[in-house]
Every structure is written in structure tokens, then in C-alpha cells.
Motif scaffolding. Structure first.
Motif, PDB file in Angstrom:
ATOM      1  N   ARG A  23      -3.805   2.040  -1.498  1.00 18.25           N
ATOM      2  CA  ARG A  23      -3.865   2.276  -3.059  1.00 18.25           C
ATOM      3  C   ARG A  23      -2.247   1.748  -3.515  1.00 18.25           C
ATOM      4  O   ARG A  23      -1.472   1.726  -2.103  1.00 18.25           O
ATOM      5  N   ASP A  24      -2.267   0.867  -3.950  1.00 20.16           N
ATOM      6  CA  ASP A  24      -1.026  -0.068  -4.708  1.00 20.16           C
ATOM      7  C   ASP A  24      -0.967   0.289  -5.512  1.00 20.16           C
ATOM      8  O   ASP A  24      -1.336   0.020  -7.235  1.00 20.16           O
ATOM      9  N   LYS A  25      -0.266   1.754  -5.810  1.00 17.53           N
ATOM     10  CA  LYS A  25       0.473   1.945  -7.449  1.00 17.53           C
ATOM     11  C   LYS A  25       0.839   1.340  -8.268  1.00 17.53           C
ATOM     12  O   LYS A  25       0.637   1.001  -9.769  1.00 17.53           O
ATOM     13  N   THR A  26       1.965   0.454  -8.205  1.00 14.20           N
ATOM     14  CA  THR A  26       2.579  -0.347  -8.933  1.00 14.20           C
ATOM     15  C   THR A  26       1.784  -1.384  -9.718  1.00 14.20           C
ATOM     16  O   THR A  26       1.589  -1.842 -11.057  1.00 14.20           O
ATOM     17  N   SER A  27       0.477  -1.835  -8.895  1.00 16.22           N
ATOM     18  CA  SER A  27      -0.551  -2.694  -9.809  1.00 16.22           C
ATOM     19  C   SER A  27      -1.071  -2.473 -10.261  1.00 16.22           C
ATOM     20  O   SER A  27      -2.436  -2.867 -10.660  1.00 16.22           O
ATOM     21  N   GLY A  28      -1.827  -1.037  -9.401  1.00 16.59           N
ATOM     22  CA  GLY A  28      -3.029  -0.579  -9.219  1.00 16.59           C
ATOM     23  C   GLY A  28      -3.932  -1.087  -8.677  1.00 16.59           C
ATOM     24  O   GLY A  28      -4.891  -0.737  -8.998  1.00 16.59           O
ATOM     25  N   VAL A  29      -4.620  -1.656  -7.414  1.00 19.85           N
ATOM     26  CA  VAL A  29      -5.108  -2.090  -6.987  1.00 19.85           C
ATOM     27  C   VAL A  29      -5.797  -1.205  -6.228  1.00 19.85           C
ATOM     28  O   VAL A  29      -4.655  -0.665  -5.445  1.00 19.85           O
ATOM     29  N   VAL A  30      -6.465  -0.920  -6.095  1.00 17.67           N
ATOM     30  CA  VAL A  30      -7.160   0.025  -5.497  1.00 17.67           C
ATOM     31  C   VAL A  30      -8.587  -0.802  -4.726  1.00 17.67           C
ATOM     32  O   VAL A  30      -9.202  -1.181  -4.588  1.00 17.67           O
ATOM     33  N   ILE A  31      -8.228  -0.611  -2.871  1.00 16.93           N
ATOM     34  CA  ILE A  31      -8.838  -1.277  -2.027  1.00 16.93           C
ATOM     35  C   ILE A  31      -9.546  -0.510  -0.792  1.00 16.93           C
ATOM     36  O   ILE A  31      -9.599   0.698  -0.221  1.00 16.93           O
ATOM     37  N   GLU A  32     -11.420  -0.129  -1.353  1.00 17.31           N
ATOM     38  CA  GLU A  32     -11.995   1.092  -0.818  1.00 17.31           C
ATOM     39  C   GLU A  32     -12.811  -0.312   0.862  1.00 17.31           C
ATOM     40  O   GLU A  32     -13.948  -0.937   0.425  1.00 17.31           O
ATOM     41  N   GLN A  33     -13.226   0.425   1.793  1.00 19.54           N
ATOM     42  CA  GLN A  33     -14.220  -0.137   2.857  1.00 19.54           C
ATOM     43  C   GLN A  33     -14.422   0.841   3.106  1.00 19.54           C
ATOM     44  O   GLN A  33     -14.122   1.893   4.107  1.00 19.54           O
TER      45      GLN A  33
ATOM     46  N   ALA B 223       0.625  -1.162   0.106  1.00 16.30           N
ATOM     47  CA  ALA B 223       0.312   0.057   0.028  1.00 16.30           C
ATOM     48  C   ALA B 223       0.657   1.271  -0.345  1.00 16.30           C
ATOM     49  O   ALA B 223       2.038   1.537   1.039  1.00 16.30           O
ATOM     50  N   ASP B 224       0.994   2.052  -0.920  1.00 17.28           N
ATOM     51  CA  ASP B 224       1.488   3.230  -1.126  1.00 17.28           C
ATOM     52  C   ASP B 224       1.039   4.285  -0.690  1.00 17.28           C
ATOM     53  O   ASP B 224       1.619   5.076  -0.265  1.00 17.28           O
ATOM     54  N   ASP B 225      -0.795   4.490  -0.565  1.00 19.89           N
ATOM     55  CA  ASP B 225      -1.581   5.211   0.052  1.00 19.89           C
ATOM     56  C   ASP B 225      -1.772   4.569   0.310  1.00 19.89           C
ATOM     57  O   ASP B 225      -3.140   4.188   0.581  1.00 19.89           O
ATOM     58  N   ILE B 226      -2.367   5.262   2.295  1.00 16.84           N
ATOM     59  CA  ILE B 226      -3.421   5.231   2.727  1.00 16.84           C
ATOM     60  C   ILE B 226      -4.308   6.343   3.308  1.00 16.84           C
ATOM     61  O   ILE B 226      -3.643   6.793   3.632  1.00 16.84           O
ATOM     62  N   GLU B 227      -5.870   5.788   2.939  1.00  9.78           N
ATOM     63  CA  GLU B 227      -6.608   7.510   3.700  1.00  9.78           C
ATOM     64  C   GLU B 227      -7.424   6.532   4.570  1.00  9.78           C
ATOM     65  O   GLU B 227      -7.814   5.746   4.067  1.00  9.78           O
ATOM     66  N   ILE B 228      -7.916   6.889   6.015  1.00 10.40           N
ATOM     67  CA  ILE B 228      -8.822   7.046   6.838  1.00 10.40           C
ATOM     68  C   ILE B 228      -9.523   7.874   7.123  1.00 10.40           C
ATOM     69  O   ILE B 228      -8.849   9.059   7.136  1.00 10.40           O
ATOM     70  N   GLY B 229     -10.836   8.096   7.168  1.00  8.66           N
ATOM     71  CA  GLY B 229     -11.271   9.170   7.279  1.00  8.66           C
ATOM     72  C   GLY B 229     -12.410   8.992   7.859  1.00  8.66           C
ATOM     73  O   GLY B 229     -13.513   7.833   7.416  1.00  8.66           O
ATOM     74  N   ARG B 230     -13.449   9.460   8.376  1.00 17.10           N
ATOM     75  CA  ARG B 230     -15.054   9.590   8.773  1.00 17.10           C
ATOM     76  C   ARG B 230     -15.953  11.111   8.381  1.00 17.10           C
ATOM     77  O   ARG B 230     -15.173  12.327   8.539  1.00 17.10           O
ATOM     78  N   ARG B 231     -16.927  11.065   7.976  1.00 14.18           N
ATOM     79  CA  ARG B 231     -17.291  11.658   7.165  1.00 14.18           C
ATOM     80  C   ARG B 231     -19.043  12.124   8.776  1.00 14.18           C
ATOM     81  O   ARG B 231     -19.626  10.703   8.473  1.00 14.18           O
ATOM     82  N   LEU B 232     -19.356  12.645   8.824  1.00 14.00           N
ATOM     83  CA  LEU B 232     -20.423  12.619   9.430  1.00 14.00           C
ATOM     84  C   LEU B 232     -22.142  13.194   8.413  1.00 14.00           C
ATOM     85  O   LEU B 232     -22.118  13.978   7.570  1.00 14.00           O
TER      86      LEU B 232
END
Length: 164
Positions: A139-149, A100-109
């Protein structure tokens, strides 16, 4: 001077008389009858048996549940492989690595509101409700995989209990 104001305030409080309780409360109190145990009744033997049964169940049920859990755990452990036994593991080369090159963790009201509900006793209670959306993006930029939950979450907090 502060001491005199304090004494005046206390004197004023002593002069005040409490408000009269509501009529319906006084009617319910008058209608309520205290429990009176007559010595000749059979309720003593009955309540003694009930207490013994409750005491037995209070100790027996947790002990039985613990024994059942121990038996299930022992059966499960019998099925598990021994620690020194070699286990088949997939080849590390056959499993593609995800970095995982890029990790985003967030919460929205999403929403917030207050509401009033009734307890089983009929008393109203004010609740503050909030709806959140928790998000995790890998996000894994080398393989182009994006996992969203995305996971919705509710917070319901009692703000106050209204008593009369």
C-alpha cells in the motif's frame, strides 16, 4: 534385573518362527526364471554394441547440449550492448515513485486432506495434500495505490509407502 529381562526377551525372540510368505509371492518367485547366458549365442556382440551406443550417447548428448548452450550464449552476448556504450534510460522524473507504506505478507491454509494413490508398479502410497494461499499486499498511502498478489500453492508429501 534389567539384564535378565533382556536375556528373557532375546530367548523368546529366538523361539519365534517367521510367518509364512504369501502364496502369490511364492508363486511369482517360482514362475520367475533367472537369466542364463549361453556362450554360443549372439547376445554378447549385440549387448556389446548396445553398451557402446549407450556409452556414446551418455557422453555425446550432454556435450552437444553444452556446446549448443555456449553458441546461444555467444550469439546473445553479441546482440547485447557494449559496457562503455551509453544507453537510453527513461528520465527519473517521468517514472512515478511508489513508496510502500504498508506491506503485508501472509499465507492461509485453504484445505488439507489425505489420499491414497497407486504407483506405476501398482503399490499404494499415502499422500498428505495441503492447499495454501500466499498473499502479498503493498500500500502506498500518498498515491492511494494498493497492489495485491495472491498465489495458490500445493504441498503434496508422501507419508508412507505401504509394502507387503
Amino acid at each position: 534385573m534389567i539384564i535378565h529381562e533382556h536375556e528373557r526377551f532375546e530367548a523368546e525372540l529366538r523361539r519365534l518362527r517367521p510367518a509364512k510368505p504369501p502364496e502369490d509371492l511364492m508363486a511369482r518367485l517360482a514362475a520367475a526364471k533367472p537369466f542364463v547366458h549361453s556362450p554360443g549365442s549372439n547376445t554378447t556382440a549385440k549387448s556389446c554394441r548396445t553398451k557402446r551406443r549407450e556409452l556414446f550417447l551418455r557422453w555425446f548428448l550432454p556435450a552437444a547440449a553444452t556446446a549448443a548452450a555456449a553458441v546461444l550464449l555467444a550469439l546473445w552476448r553479441l546482440d547485447a550492448p557494449l559496457p562503455n556504450t551509453p544507453q537510453k534510460r527513461p528520465n527519473a522524473a517521468s517514472i512515478p515513485a511508489l513508496i510502500a507504506d504498508d506491506i503485508e505478507i501472509g499465507r492461509r491454509l485453504i484445505a488439507t486432506f489425505d489420499t491414497v494413490a497407486s504407483l506405476p508398479s501398482g503399490e499404494p502410497v499415502r499422500l498428505r495434500c495441503r492447499e495454501w494461499l500466499d498473499e502479498v499486499v503493498l500500500r502506498d498511502k500518498t498515491s492511494g495505490v494498493v497492489i495485491e498478489q495472491r498465489t495458490p500453492r500445493f504441498d503434496i508429501v508422501p507419508v508412507s509407502f505401504e509394502t507387503y
